[in-house]
Enzyme design. Sequence first.
Site, mmCIF file in Angstrom:
data_model
loop_
_atom_site.group_PDB
_atom_site.id
_atom_site.type_symbol
_atom_site.label_atom_id
_atom_site.label_comp_id
_atom_site.label_asym_id
_atom_site.label_seq_id
_atom_site.Cartn_x
_atom_site.Cartn_y
_atom_site.Cartn_z
ATOM 1 C CG LEU A 30 4.939 25.742 50.465
ATOM 2 C CD1 LEU A 30 4.776 27.200 50.065
ATOM 3 C CD2 LEU A 30 5.926 25.053 49.526
ATOM 4 C CG ASP A 31 10.265 23.302 54.532
ATOM 5 O OD1 ASP A 31 9.562 22.292 54.691
ATOM 6 O OD2 ASP A 31 11.371 23.296 53.962
ATOM 7 C CE LYS A 32 6.447 29.595 62.095
ATOM 8 N NZ LYS A 32 6.475 29.493 63.559
#
Length: 283
Positions: free
Chosen positions: A135-137
């Site tokens: 997942l994106d940060k």
Amino acid sequence: MESNMISFHYKTSSDGVTIEELLRNEWQAGKKTVHQMRMDKAVTDKAGVPLDWRTPLTDGTELLFHFKDAMSSYKPDEERNVTILFEDEHLIAATKPAEMATHPDENDKGHTFMNAVMAHVVKNGGTYAEHVHRLDKGTEGIVLVAKHPIAKALFDRMIEERLITRIYQAEVDGRLKRVRGTLQYPIGRDRHHPTRRRVSPGGQDAVTRFKIIERFDASTLVEASLETGRTHQIRVHFSHIGHPVKGDTLYGGSETEDGKYRLTAKKVQFLHPFTGEQTNIEI
């Protein structure tokens, strides 16, 4: 048996399958893994007696698979907290908080989601944890983590073949008119920005399906599912149609009080490759 050896149980679900066929054909475990396991006599019965790989097994035979040197390199970080939503011998599903990276990069000192998961695994006597997707940060939500090399190979392939449904919830700026729809725009890198992606004709095929959950005065709550897993896919697609994710300033979203953007990976659904059970995990 050494304490750092990881293993899992499996019960055959049909007559006549051999260990060789199970590993090579059904699970497509990879030549290197299969070879290593044969050398290690890594498949035994319940009592730990190694089994012959070419003998057809009867339905309901209990097998034990061992991995001698399966180790992951993530440093355990006990100070980071992640919530475990689901766990068995093969898989962990845990919640990654927003603003925590999924895994370390070259500049990171190891305070990531995977370091926190590794702390949990080590505490329970394990040595192996590898994420199946990222997942994106800035995105919070469910990440799947494999607990042994065969699970990693299987779940990787399921992601590739789109056999794992991932459902997100997003609050987007403005009032979306369509109640449901499909966003099908190819996504590529933005030449003018190191981390940003953009819709571009030469990009990779990307498909996002969505439906509206609720409309507010200046924003809309949507449920979105990914048919493809491109970097920043939901963020890029909604920004492209003029409704960026709220708080996602990289893609033109309005600012939020806490500086975080409103995107959560809420649900994961799949047919479990080892138990055959429909598995639904939800925050």
